[in-house]
Design an enzyme around this catalytic site. Structure first.
Site, mmCIF file in Angstrom:
data_model
loop_
_atom_site.group_PDB
_atom_site.id
_atom_site.type_symbol
_atom_site.label_atom_id
_atom_site.label_comp_id
_atom_site.label_asym_id
_atom_site.label_seq_id
_atom_site.Cartn_x
_atom_site.Cartn_y
_atom_site.Cartn_z
ATOM 1 C CG ASP A 19 28.955 35.597 64.167
ATOM 2 O OD1 ASP A 19 28.737 35.948 64.381
ATOM 3 O OD2 ASP A 19 27.366 35.027 64.911
ATOM 4 C CG ASP A 21 27.937 41.088 66.971
ATOM 5 O OD1 ASP A 21 27.738 41.454 68.097
ATOM 6 O OD2 ASP A 21 29.460 41.367 65.967
ATOM 7 N NE ARG A 130 37.709 46.640 63.775
ATOM 8 C CZ ARG A 130 36.312 45.770 63.292
ATOM 9 N NH1 ARG A 130 36.792 44.710 63.050
ATOM 10 N NH2 ARG A 130 35.132 46.339 64.296
HETATM 11 O O1 M1P Z 1 30.806 40.484 64.168
HETATM 12 C C1 M1P Z 1 30.021 40.981 63.203
HETATM 13 C C2 M1P Z 1 30.601 42.334 62.990
HETATM 14 O O2 M1P Z 1 30.065 43.133 64.351
HETATM 15 C C3 M1P Z 1 30.988 45.145 63.484
HETATM 16 O O3 M1P Z 1 29.950 45.484 62.876
HETATM 17 P P1 M1P Z 1 29.462 46.798 63.039
HETATM 18 O O4 M1P Z 1 29.841 47.465 64.218
HETATM 19 O O5 M1P Z 1 28.256 46.681 61.516
HETATM 20 O O6 M1P Z 1 27.515 46.314 63.486
HETATM 21 C C4 M1P Z 1 32.069 45.141 63.656
HETATM 22 O O7 M1P Z 1 32.897 44.630 64.923
HETATM 23 C C5 M1P Z 1 32.228 44.430 61.946
HETATM 24 O O8 M1P Z 1 33.830 43.841 61.839
HETATM 25 C C6 M1P Z 1 31.942 42.894 62.095
HETATM 26 O O9 M1P Z 1 32.206 42.016 61.443
#
Ligand code: M1P
Length: 255
Positions: A19, A21, A130
């Protein structure tokens, strides 16, 4: 049989997927040199890929402009946009699946609902269209990092996104849609089944013996849950990019 292109690796039949983030980078921020160097060492041993919910433009910002060369597999939008060794793979689209008429109704409902709720701040880009999903953000995707953190705190207290998702489920019960709150300020909407397990079909032909997955949102309702618990993967739940590095060093003996 191991794919020819991966034969040079020590363990060509092992794939490690990440993953983005909270796993390779802090939320919405960029990759550190330490994580980058760890991945480079890992790539000599195994096949590596990332699978993010965001679209490719965000991953280029977060993981760097050479991201398609730095990973064997690059999966954006859960694999609805997919690359293998820099080559684009065929994929489906959300709009083809849902059709213009239903999408129009969905978009109108979203924008109307957003215009009627109480929020301390609004920025821009509330609905992002998207390839494989839509992303809905009450504060808007143009929020700064500080504004994101503020919204996240506000949302914890007021459950803005959770209530919004309930309203959508009530309004569109006939659509097989999944609503996923994976980040800080938004939620993703995609056809049920188009979660991160979607990307696994793209790696099937390479016949891996082991597929590891590293993610931070592995709890029920998190956007890593399905792939983390899938029988095709060996799941690793991490707390941060540092944790990812620690576990990789342990399992794959990278030092
Ligand atoms: O990767 C996790 C999420 O990251 C973003 O979320 P947010 O902007 O709410 O922090 C988005 O790009 C979301 O689509 C994605 O699932």
């Amino acid at each position: 049989m191991v794919a020819k292109e991966f034969e040079y690796k020590e363990k060509p039949d092992v794939l490690v997927l990440f993953d983005v983030d909270g796993t390779l980078t802090p939320a919405r921020l960029t990759i550190s040199d330490e994580v980058r160097n760890t991945l480079a060492k890992l790539r000599k041993k195994c096949v590596i890929g990332f699978v993010g919910g965001s679209d490719l433009s965000k991953q280029l910002e977060q993981l760097g402009p050479t991201v398609l060369n730095d990973f064997d597999y690059a999966f954006s939008e859960n694999g609805l946009t997919a690359y293998r060794l820099g080559e684009k793979l065929a994929s489906q689209s959300f709009i083809n699946w849902i059709g213009e008429e239903e999408y129009n109704k969905l978009a109108v409902f979203v924008l109307k609902y957003l215009s009627e709720i109480e929020l301390p701040k609004r920025r821009g880009t509330f609905l992002e269209f998207r390839n494989g999903m839509i992303n809905v953000s009450p504060i808007g995707r143009n929020a700064s990092t500080e504004e994101r953190n503020e919204f996240e705190r506000f949302d914890k207290e007021h459950q803005v996104r959770a209530k919004f998702v309930e309203a959508l489920k009530k309004e569109f019960p006939h659509l097989a849609l999944t609503y996923s709150i994976g980040g800080q300020i938004s939620f993703d909407v995609f056809p049920t089944g188009w979660d991160k397990t979607y990307c696994l079909q793209h790696v099937e032909a390479d016949g891996f013996k082991e597929i590891h997955f590293f993610g931070d949102k592995t709890m029920v309702g998190g956007n890593d849950y399905e792939i983390y618990t899938d029988s095709r993967t060996i799941g690793h739940s991490v707390k941060s990019p540092d944790d990812t590095v620690r576990i990789l060093n342990e399992i794959f003996e990278l030092n």
